[in-house]
Design a protein around this motif. Structure first.
Motif, PDB file in Angstrom:
ATOM      1  N   ASN A  44      46.972  53.181  34.375  1.00  0.00           N
ATOM      2  CA  ASN A  44      46.569  53.791  35.656  1.00  0.00           C
ATOM      3  C   ASN A  44      45.339  53.155  36.295  1.00  0.00           C
ATOM      4  N   GLY A  45      45.394  51.863  36.490  1.00  0.00           N
ATOM      5  CA  GLY A  45      44.306  51.171  37.171  1.00  0.00           C
ATOM      6  C   GLY A  45      43.446  50.351  36.245  1.00  0.00           C
ATOM      7  N   ILE A  46      42.652  49.493  36.841  1.00  0.00           N
ATOM      8  CA  ILE A  46      41.832  48.545  36.079  1.00  0.00           C
ATOM      9  C   ILE A  46      40.897  49.239  35.090  1.00  0.00           C
ATOM     10  N   PHE A  49      41.886  50.041  31.269  1.00  0.00           N
ATOM     11  CA  PHE A  49      41.856  49.088  30.164  1.00  0.00           C
ATOM     12  C   PHE A  49      40.683  49.372  29.231  1.00  0.00           C
ATOM     13  N   LYS A  50      39.582  49.876  29.784  1.00  0.00           N
ATOM     14  CA  LYS A  50      38.427  50.108  28.920  1.00  0.00           C
ATOM     15  C   LYS A  50      38.425  51.492  28.292  1.00  0.00           C
ATOM     16  N   ASN A  51      39.173  52.464  28.854  1.00  0.00           N
ATOM     17  CA  ASN A  51      39.100  53.799  28.250  1.00  0.00           C
ATOM     18  C   ASN A  51      40.443  54.426  27.899  1.00  0.00           C
ATOM     19  N   ILE A  52      41.539  53.900  28.379  1.00  0.00           N
ATOM     20  CA  ILE A  52      42.845  54.492  28.064  1.00  0.00           C
ATOM     21  C   ILE A  52      43.631  53.637  27.067  1.00  0.00           C
ATOM     22  N   TRP A  92      36.328  42.316  29.048  1.00  0.00           N
ATOM     23  CA  TRP A  92      37.569  42.010  28.335  1.00  0.00           C
ATOM     24  C   TRP A  92      37.324  41.690  26.864  1.00  0.00           C
ATOM     25  N   ASP A  93      36.201  41.057  26.530  1.00  0.00           N
ATOM     26  CA  ASP A  93      35.897  40.773  25.118  1.00  0.00           C
ATOM     27  C   ASP A  93      35.731  42.066  24.330  1.00  0.00           C
ATOM     28  N   GLU A  94      35.083  43.041  24.940  1.00  0.00           N
ATOM     29  CA  GLU A  94      34.885  44.337  24.284  1.00  0.00           C
ATOM     30  C   GLU A  94      36.229  45.051  24.072  1.00  0.00           C
ATOM     31  N   VAL A  95      37.080  45.040  25.093  1.00  0.00           N
ATOM     32  CA  VAL A  95      38.406  45.663  24.976  1.00  0.00           C
ATOM     33  C   VAL A  95      39.206  44.974  23.868  1.00  0.00           C
TER      34      VAL A  95
END
Length: 158
Positions: A44-46, A49-52, A92-95
């Motif tokens: 559901n959006g950019i 990627f960091k929380n879902i 992106w590295d953290e994800v």
């Protein structure tokens, strides 16, 4: 199966696109099957990627498979939202590191230059045909997303 490909995408448009690509590829195989399970998840959006993505990977995808399963996670995003920003909204590295720590064997980034909807429009004749609109339907809008949205509105679907 001991392999699973997990696609995390930004929205419903991408889900439908990748499902169609997977179906097309399956159709090319003699037995119509891959030796890899494939999961498609909408974040559901950019920002998703960091929380879902991590939460869905751990709670929804991984529990379906045994511990020996090798997961390849693909993060499919558009570049249009943060192309000119000095500090992109996603590290992106953290994800990638979070997903590997959670059990992903590999994490791959797939970035659509601009937005994936712009890619779709390279085959506008097929889109018009798929939507059962008149051949030669005029496609207007400021970007790929807007153009597709207007086509769907012609169907009264959106």
């Amino acid at each position: 199966m001991n392999k699973c490909l997990v696609l995390f995408v930004e929205g419903e448009t991408e889900i439908e696109f990748y499902k169609a690509v997977i179906s097309f590829a399956r159709g090319k195989l003699k037995n119509k099957r891959f030796d890899t399970c494939i999961e498609c998840e909408n974040v559901n959006g950019i920002g998703g990627f960091k929380n879902i993505a991590l939460r869905r990977f751990e709670k929804k995808v991984k529990p379906k498979y045994d511990e020996a399963c090798k997961f390849t996670v693909v993060l499919c995003s558009d570049t249009d939202v943060f192309e000119l920003e000095q500090k992109p909204p996603v590290n992106w590295d953290e994800v990638r590191n979070d997903l590997i720590s959670a059990g992903a064997h590999d994490v791959i980034l797939v970035r659509a230059k601009k937005s994936i909807e712009d890619w779709f429009l390279y085959d506008s004749d097929s889109i018009v045909s798929f939507l059962r609109l008149k051949k030669g339907e005029k496609i207007t809008g400021s970007n790929g997303y807007d153009k597709l949205k207007r086509l769907y509105k012609n169907l009264k679907v959106v």
